[in-house]
Structure formats: structure tokens, C-alpha cells
Design a protein around this motif. Structure first.
Motif, short mmCIF file in Angstrom:
data_model
loop_
_atom_site.label_atom_id
_atom_site.label_comp_id
_atom_site.label_asym_id
_atom_site.label_seq_id
_atom_site.Cartn_x
_atom_site.Cartn_y
_atom_site.Cartn_z
N SER A 1 0.83 -1.21 0.00
CA SER A 1 0.00 0.00 0.00
C SER A 1 0.86 1.26 0.00
CB SER A 1 -0.93 0.00 1.21
OG SER A 1 -1.79 -1.12 1.21
N LEU A 2 1.93 1.26 0.81
CA LEU A 2 2.84 2.40 0.83
C LEU A 2 3.56 2.55 -0.51
CD1 LEU A 2 4.37 1.91 4.39
CD2 LEU A 2 2.82 3.74 3.68
N VAL A 3 3.90 1.42 -1.13
CA VAL A 3 4.54 1.46 -2.45
C VAL A 3 3.59 2.05 -3.49
CG1 VAL A 3 5.42 0.01 -4.33
CG2 VAL A 3 6.14 -0.41 -1.98
N LEU A 4 2.30 1.77 -3.35
CA LEU A 4 1.30 2.34 -4.25
C LEU A 4 1.33 3.87 -4.19
CD1 LEU A 4 -1.16 2.12 -6.16
CD2 LEU A 4 -2.60 1.87 -4.11
N VAL A 5 1.42 4.41 -2.99
CA VAL A 5 1.50 5.87 -2.82
C VAL A 5 2.79 6.40 -3.43
CG1 VAL A 5 1.48 7.75 -1.15
CG2 VAL A 5 0.12 5.71 -0.72
N GLU A 6 3.89 5.72 -3.15
CA GLU A 6 5.19 6.14 -3.68
C GLU A 6 5.19 6.12 -5.21
OE1 GLU A 6 9.36 7.07 -2.49
OE2 GLU A 6 7.47 6.97 -1.41
N THR A 7 4.58 5.10 -5.77
CA THR A 7 4.52 4.99 -7.24
C THR A 7 3.67 6.10 -7.83
OG1 THR A 7 4.75 2.58 -7.07
CG2 THR A 7 3.89 3.46 -9.15
N TRP A 8 2.55 6.38 -7.20
CA TRP A 8 1.67 7.45 -7.67
C TRP A 8 2.38 8.79 -7.65
CZ3 TRP A 8 -0.20 11.66 -4.80
CH2 TRP A 8 -1.21 12.42 -5.42
N GLN A 9 3.19 9.03 -6.61
CA GLN A 9 3.83 10.34 -6.48
C GLN A 9 5.02 10.51 -7.42
OE1 GLN A 9 5.48 11.23 -2.61
NE2 GLN A 9 5.65 13.42 -3.06
N TRP A 10 5.82 9.45 -7.65
CA TRP A 10 7.10 9.63 -8.32
C TRP A 10 7.16 9.06 -9.73
CZ3 TRP A 10 9.51 13.40 -6.52
CH2 TRP A 10 9.50 13.70 -5.15
N THR A 11 6.10 8.45 -10.21
CA THR A 11 6.06 8.06 -11.62
C THR A 11 6.23 9.27 -12.54
OG1 THR A 11 4.78 6.05 -11.25
CG2 THR A 11 4.60 7.06 -13.42
#
Length: 271
Positions: free
Chosen positions: A140-150
């Protein structure tokens, strides 16, 4: 300038090294213990667990933005109506503050009131606990990180796409190469150095990620999302074990430097 550098960079690191060689808890006298704090880490189950969490979190937070960012760059490189506006919308997550992002996503992850579980219910998928369950908190945290830094990866790869010459593609079209073959044998090798730059930036950033994780879970539930950074912070400012946390900071710094050098050498070989 040399005095400023010594004051704000060199001295803090030398002082941190000195602290790591001492047993120092706030309110207690300082005792020199040599490398005892460093030898304590391999026997600390919580530190070993934090290392594992850090590796998994970093790997996923690098690979996913690289894949989606490259795909987005290829899409936005095409000449479509409103391309500039769509690019501007796509990079908005990168401009938001981490704590605001954490608060919004925490509400979206709420098991009863969150919009994500509502969307899952529309397609017949049962509700998930997201950051409130040890098994799903890191994804879930990786999902947030991916959304922000893609978007960051997309911007870097877009620069590579814009610098590509047209002649090889014109020759490939004459030879009958389809779109996939052109991407596989021409586009991808040409933008590989740019992807590697994005990988280096993302790896360093993901490895030392703190704000999103701390604001959303503080390392929980339990210690399920406790990375080295979070454990280091808790050791220093919750348990007041300055000596041990300083040793972890030194080891963490060495890990970041080693990983950065390895990625830079890999990039040099790719070129």
C-alpha cells in the motif's frame, strides 16, 4: 566557504561517528564502547527486520515507477491534442507535499470509509485493510510512492525521447519494422541511459524514504512497515538511545553510498 562546509557537513558526521562509538542515552553519562553498537545490529531482530522491509520497499518503489513512468513517457511523446495540458496534470502528484499526500491516502485507505474499498466493491472484490494490516501495508505504501514519483521518471525519459534522432526510425520503417520492433531495438536502447539516471535517483530517494511512511503508519501495524530510517528515528527520539541510533545512521549512510556507486558503475557500463 570552507569554514561553512566544515561546520554544517564535516563536523556533524565526525560527531555522529564519535557518538556511534559510545553508549549514550539521554540523561545518562557517556561511556566509550568502541564497536559494540555496530556489533549489536546483526543480533538485533528488529534491525534485521527493518533491513528486509527497506529492501522490499526500495525495490518495489524503484521498479514500478520505472515501468509506469517509461510507459507514460512513450504515450505523452506522441503528438496528440492537449498533450501539454495532460503532461501538466500528470506531474501534479510530484508537486504535492508528502504529509498532505499521506493524509489524503490514509483516508482513501480507510477500511470502512475509504474510496478505494468502495471502488473494489463495485467490481465484487471484498474490502481490504490496506495500511492497517501487516501483510498489505508495504504494498500500500509502495502504491502511494509509485503514484507520487512516476511523473519524475516520465519527465526524465521524455528528455531522452526528445533527443532521439529520426533517421534510424525512418530506416526501420523502410525495412518493415513494426511499432514493437522499433521500440524494442531502437527506442529502448537509446533511452536506457536516461532510465538508468531515473533508477539512480529513485533508488536513493526510496531507500531513505521517511515522511510518507511515518505520516501514514509510523512503522506499523506493529513493526510491519518499519524501515531502517523509521527504526533509526524511533531509537533516537523515542527510546533516546543516541549511540546505537548514530551507529545505524553510519551504516545506513554506507549502504546508500555503496548502492549509488554500484548504480553509477552499471550506468557507465551501459553507456
Amino acid at each position: 566557504a570552507l569554514v561553512v562546509v566544515l561546520a554544517i557537513i564535516v563536523f556533524p558526521w565526525l560527531f555522529t561517528i564519535w557518538m556511534s562509538l559510545n553508549e549514550w542515552k539521554v540523561g545518562s553519562p557517556t561511556t566509550f564502547v568502541g564497536f559494540a553498537n555496530y556489533l549489536r545490529m546483526p543480533n538485533d531482530p528488529r534491525f534485521v527486520e527493518a533491513v528486509g522491509h527497506t529492501i522490499v520497499y526500495t525495490a518495489l518503489s524503484v521498479v514500478l515507477p520505472l515501468v509506469f513512468g517509461t510507459l507514460a513517457a512513450v504515450v505523452f511523446h506522441q503528438k496528440v491534442p492537449g498533450r501539454g495540458f495532460l503532461r501538466g496534470v500528470f506531474i501534479l502528484p510530484m508537486m504535492a507535499t508528502p504529509v498532505a499526500i499521506a493524509l489524503v491516502w490514509t483516508m482513501m485507505f480507510h477500511p470502512q470509509l475509504g474510496v478505494l474499498n468502495y471502488l473494489l466493491s463495485l467490481v465484487g472484490i471484498p474490502p481490504q485493510l490496506w495500511v492497517f494490516h501487516p501483510g498489505t501495508v508495504i504494498p500500500s505504501l509502495v502504491l502511494v510512492e509509485t503514484w507520487q514519483w512516476t511523473p519524475l521518471v516520465m519527465l526524465i525519459v521524455l528528455g531522452g525521447l526528445a533527443s532521439m534522432p529520426r533517421e534510424p526510425f525512418e530506416s526501420a520503417e523502410i525495412d518493415g519494422a513494426n511499432a514493437w520492433q522499433q521500440f524494442r531495438y531502437l527506442t529502448l536502447p537509446m533511452i536506457a541511459p536516461f532510465i538508468m539516471v531515473a533508477a539512480i535517483i529513485r533508488s536513493i530517494d526510496a531507500l531513505k524514504s521517511f515522511d510518507i511512511i511515518y505520516a501514514m503508519t509510523q512503522g506499523g501495524p506493529g513493526t510491519a512497515s518499519e524501515t531502517i530510517n523509521i527504526y533509526l528515528y524511533n531509537t533516537a527520539f523515542a527510546y533516546y538511545d543516541i549511540g546505537y541510533s548514530s551507529a545505524m545512521a553510519i551504516v545506513f549512510f554506507v549502504i546508500i553510498v555503496a548502492m549509488s556507486l554500484a548504480l553509477l558503475m552499471l550506468r557507465q557500463r551501459m553507456q
